[in-house]
Design a protein around this motif. Structure first.
Motif, PDB file in Angstrom:
ATOM      1  N   LYS A  13      -2.787 -80.527 -15.710  1.00  0.00           N
ATOM      2  CA  LYS A  13      -4.278 -79.877 -16.273  1.00  0.00           C
ATOM      3  C   LYS A  13      -4.032 -78.860 -17.866  1.00  0.00           C
ATOM      4  O   LYS A  13      -3.009 -77.458 -16.785  1.00  0.00           O
ATOM      5  CB  LYS A  13      -5.559 -79.791 -16.226  1.00  0.00           C
ATOM      6  CG  LYS A  13      -6.208 -81.084 -15.144  1.00  0.00           C
ATOM      7  CD  LYS A  13      -6.892 -81.403 -15.444  1.00  0.00           C
ATOM      8  CE  LYS A  13      -7.839 -82.547 -14.560  1.00  0.00           C
ATOM      9  NZ  LYS A  13      -9.241 -82.161 -13.829  1.00  0.00           N
ATOM     10  N   PRO A  14      -4.256 -78.630 -18.519  1.00  0.00           N
ATOM     11  CA  PRO A  14      -4.135 -76.934 -19.444  1.00  0.00           C
ATOM     12  C   PRO A  14      -5.036 -76.266 -18.816  1.00  0.00           C
ATOM     13  O   PRO A  14      -5.932 -76.536 -18.035  1.00  0.00           O
ATOM     14  CB  PRO A  14      -4.626 -77.799 -20.622  1.00  0.00           C
ATOM     15  CG  PRO A  14      -5.987 -78.642 -20.742  1.00  0.00           C
ATOM     16  CD  PRO A  14      -5.037 -79.276 -19.672  1.00  0.00           C
ATOM     17  N   GLY A  15      -4.415 -74.989 -18.199  1.00  0.00           N
ATOM     18  CA  GLY A  15      -4.885 -73.972 -17.744  1.00  0.00           C
ATOM     19  C   GLY A  15      -4.910 -73.086 -19.012  1.00  0.00           C
ATOM     20  O   GLY A  15      -4.282 -73.078 -19.959  1.00  0.00           O
ATOM     21  N   PHE A  16      -5.605 -71.812 -18.532  1.00  0.00           N
ATOM     22  CA  PHE A  16      -4.818 -70.260 -19.463  1.00  0.00           C
ATOM     23  C   PHE A  16      -3.852 -69.894 -19.818  1.00  0.00           C
ATOM     24  O   PHE A  16      -3.197 -69.516 -20.482  1.00  0.00           O
ATOM     25  CB  PHE A  16      -6.067 -69.199 -18.662  1.00  0.00           C
ATOM     26  CG  PHE A  16      -6.367 -67.932 -18.942  1.00  0.00           C
ATOM     27  CD1 PHE A  16      -6.744 -68.781 -20.645  1.00  0.00           C
ATOM     28  CD2 PHE A  16      -5.642 -66.791 -19.077  1.00  0.00           C
ATOM     29  CE1 PHE A  16      -8.125 -66.764 -21.245  1.00  0.00           C
ATOM     30  CE2 PHE A  16      -5.696 -66.113 -19.975  1.00  0.00           C
ATOM     31  CZ  PHE A  16      -6.768 -66.174 -21.221  1.00  0.00           C
ATOM     32  N   PHE A  17      -2.857 -70.178 -18.603  1.00  0.00           N
ATOM     33  CA  PHE A  17      -2.199 -69.394 -18.725  1.00  0.00           C
ATOM     34  C   PHE A  17      -1.303 -70.347 -18.609  1.00  0.00           C
ATOM     35  O   PHE A  17      -0.070 -70.647 -18.180  1.00  0.00           O
ATOM     36  CB  PHE A  17      -1.325 -68.852 -17.231  1.00  0.00           C
ATOM     37  CG  PHE A  17      -2.142 -67.177 -16.968  1.00  0.00           C
ATOM     38  CD1 PHE A  17      -1.437 -66.635 -18.256  1.00  0.00           C
ATOM     39  CD2 PHE A  17      -2.907 -67.128 -16.464  1.00  0.00           C
ATOM     40  CE1 PHE A  17      -2.724 -64.857 -18.242  1.00  0.00           C
ATOM     41  CE2 PHE A  17      -3.692 -66.082 -16.626  1.00  0.00           C
ATOM     42  CZ  PHE A  17      -3.651 -65.353 -17.116  1.00  0.00           C
ATOM     43  N   GLY A  18      -1.181 -71.824 -18.694  1.00  0.00           N
ATOM     44  CA  GLY A  18      -0.480 -72.924 -18.914  1.00  0.00           C
ATOM     45  C   GLY A  18      -1.080 -74.201 -18.628  1.00  0.00           C
ATOM     46  O   GLY A  18      -1.760 -74.130 -17.602  1.00  0.00           O
ATOM     47  N   LYS A  19       0.625 -74.717 -17.867  1.00  0.00           N
ATOM     48  CA  LYS A  19      -0.213 -76.499 -16.927  1.00  0.00           C
ATOM     49  C   LYS A  19      -0.313 -75.584 -16.032  1.00  0.00           C
ATOM     50  O   LYS A  19       0.077 -75.223 -15.135  1.00  0.00           O
ATOM     51  CB  LYS A  19       1.362 -77.754 -17.305  1.00  0.00           C
ATOM     52  CG  LYS A  19       0.427 -77.789 -19.343  1.00  0.00           C
ATOM     53  CD  LYS A  19       1.088 -78.782 -19.072  1.00  0.00           C
ATOM     54  CE  LYS A  19       1.161 -79.371 -20.653  1.00  0.00           C
ATOM     55  NZ  LYS A  19       2.258 -80.765 -20.760  1.00  0.00           N
ATOM     56  N   ARG A  20      -1.407 -76.430 -14.909  1.00  0.00           N
ATOM     57  CA  ARG A  20      -1.207 -76.604 -13.411  1.00  0.00           C
ATOM     58  C   ARG A  20      -1.497 -78.015 -13.391  1.00  0.00           C
ATOM     59  O   ARG A  20      -1.648 -78.749 -13.505  1.00  0.00           O
ATOM     60  CB  ARG A  20      -2.626 -75.041 -13.603  1.00  0.00           C
ATOM     61  CG  ARG A  20      -3.930 -76.170 -14.032  1.00  0.00           C
ATOM     62  CD  ARG A  20      -4.370 -74.769 -13.647  1.00  0.00           C
ATOM     63  NE  ARG A  20      -6.663 -74.691 -14.538  1.00  0.00           N
ATOM     64  CZ  ARG A  20      -7.431 -76.098 -13.705  1.00  0.00           C
ATOM     65  NH1 ARG A  20      -6.825 -76.176 -12.423  1.00  0.00           N
ATOM     66  NH2 ARG A  20      -8.096 -76.820 -14.142  1.00  0.00           N
ATOM     67  N   GLN A  21      -1.036 -78.169 -12.622  1.00  0.00           N
ATOM     68  CA  GLN A  21      -0.702 -79.428 -11.277  1.00  0.00           C
ATOM     69  C   GLN A  21      -2.272 -79.240 -10.792  1.00  0.00           C
ATOM     70  O   GLN A  21      -2.636 -78.030  -9.835  1.00  0.00           O
ATOM     71  CB  GLN A  21      -0.308 -78.853 -10.391  1.00  0.00           C
ATOM     72  CG  GLN A  21       1.590 -79.964 -11.363  1.00  0.00           C
ATOM     73  CD  GLN A  21       2.212 -79.662  -9.914  1.00  0.00           C
ATOM     74  OE1 GLN A  21       2.612 -79.594  -9.075  1.00  0.00           O
ATOM     75  NE2 GLN A  21       4.315 -80.662 -10.071  1.00  0.00           N
ATOM     76  N   VAL A  22      -3.549 -80.478 -10.639  1.00  0.00           N
ATOM     77  CA  VAL A  22      -4.044 -80.534  -9.722  1.00  0.00           C
ATOM     78  C   VAL A  22      -3.996 -81.718  -8.823  1.00  0.00           C
ATOM     79  O   VAL A  22      -3.764 -82.665  -9.714  1.00  0.00           O
ATOM     80  CB  VAL A  22      -5.501 -80.045 -11.016  1.00  0.00           C
ATOM     81  CG1 VAL A  22      -6.567 -80.790  -9.840  1.00  0.00           C
ATOM     82  CG2 VAL A  22      -5.346 -79.068 -11.634  1.00  0.00           C
ATOM     83  N   ILE A  23      -4.932 -81.550  -7.875  1.00  0.00           N
ATOM     84  CA  ILE A  23      -4.957 -82.666  -6.727  1.00  0.00           C
ATOM     85  C   ILE A  23      -6.334 -83.359  -6.784  1.00  0.00           C
ATOM     86  O   ILE A  23      -7.383 -82.521  -6.389  1.00  0.00           O
ATOM     87  CB  ILE A  23      -4.457 -82.149  -5.341  1.00  0.00           C
ATOM     88  CG1 ILE A  23      -3.087 -82.217  -5.752  1.00  0.00           C
ATOM     89  CG2 ILE A  23      -4.767 -83.390  -4.508  1.00  0.00           C
ATOM     90  CD1 ILE A  23      -2.366 -81.361  -4.156  1.00  0.00           C
ATOM     91  N   GLU A  24      -6.428 -85.003  -7.001  1.00  0.00           N
ATOM     92  CA  GLU A  24      -7.480 -85.431  -6.874  1.00  0.00           C
ATOM     93  C   GLU A  24      -7.591 -86.701  -6.612  1.00  0.00           C
ATOM     94  O   GLU A  24      -6.301 -87.343  -6.267  1.00  0.00           O
ATOM     95  CB  GLU A  24      -7.972 -85.790  -8.168  1.00  0.00           C
ATOM     96  CG  GLU A  24      -8.217 -84.781  -9.105  1.00  0.00           C
ATOM     97  CD  GLU A  24      -8.209 -85.335 -11.011  1.00  0.00           C
ATOM     98  OE1 GLU A  24      -7.732 -85.957 -11.183  1.00  0.00           O
ATOM     99  OE2 GLU A  24      -8.868 -84.784 -11.700  1.00  0.00           O
ATOM    100  N   LYS A  25      -8.016 -86.804  -5.721  1.00  0.00           N
ATOM    101  CA  LYS A  25      -8.549 -87.807  -5.178  1.00  0.00           C
ATOM    102  C   LYS A  25      -9.471 -89.250  -5.462  1.00  0.00           C
ATOM    103  O   LYS A  25     -10.224 -88.699  -6.448  1.00  0.00           O
ATOM    104  CB  LYS A  25      -9.943 -87.737  -3.577  1.00  0.00           C
ATOM    105  CG  LYS A  25      -8.863 -86.949  -2.962  1.00  0.00           C
ATOM    106  CD  LYS A  25      -9.220 -87.330  -1.377  1.00  0.00           C
ATOM    107  CE  LYS A  25      -9.169 -86.885  -0.124  1.00  0.00           C
ATOM    108  NZ  LYS A  25      -7.228 -87.315   0.395  1.00  0.00           N
ATOM    109  N   GLN A  26      -8.518 -90.256  -5.606  1.00  0.00           N
ATOM    110  CA  GLN A  26      -9.025 -91.456  -6.635  1.00  0.00           C
ATOM    111  C   GLN A  26      -8.730 -92.555  -6.324  1.00  0.00           C
ATOM    112  O   GLN A  26      -8.704 -92.896  -4.668  1.00  0.00           O
ATOM    113  CB  GLN A  26      -7.819 -91.700  -7.801  1.00  0.00           C
ATOM    114  CG  GLN A  26      -7.913 -90.513  -8.764  1.00  0.00           C
ATOM    115  CD  GLN A  26      -7.702 -90.966 -10.161  1.00  0.00           C
ATOM    116  OE1 GLN A  26      -6.302 -91.850 -10.369  1.00  0.00           O
ATOM    117  NE2 GLN A  26      -7.623 -90.331 -11.519  1.00  0.00           N
TER     118      GLN A  26
END
Length: 75
Positions: A13-26
């Motif tokens: 996901k886009p963040g303030f300092f660039g892209k960041r990885q997010v772990i989501e449960k689906q």
């Protein structure tokens, strides 16, 4: 037969300092064959973790035994 399985999904996901990885449960729907494969993999990982903890426990017992033997020979 279809099974619903909760899995961790890593998204960027886009963040303030660039892209960041997010772990989501689906929740996803998988076939019976894929479901069995996921369960076997999960069981294998749990078994490896149990073996690792058993190795750690034995190593700790060995170190204690070594210290006791050193104390016995010093006297």
């Amino acid at each position: 037969m279809k099974h619903k399985v909760k899995v961790d999904v890593v998204t960027e996901k886009p963040g303030f300092f660039g892209k960041r990885q997010v772990i989501e449960k689906q929740t996803i729907t998988v076939s019976g064959r894929e479901y069995r494969k996921l369960k076997q993999e999960q069981f294998r990982k749990e078994k490896e973790n149990r073996e690792l903890t058993e190795q750690q426990r034995l190593a700790a017992l060995y170190l204690l035994w070594e210290e006791e033997m050193a104390d016995c020979f010093e006297k």
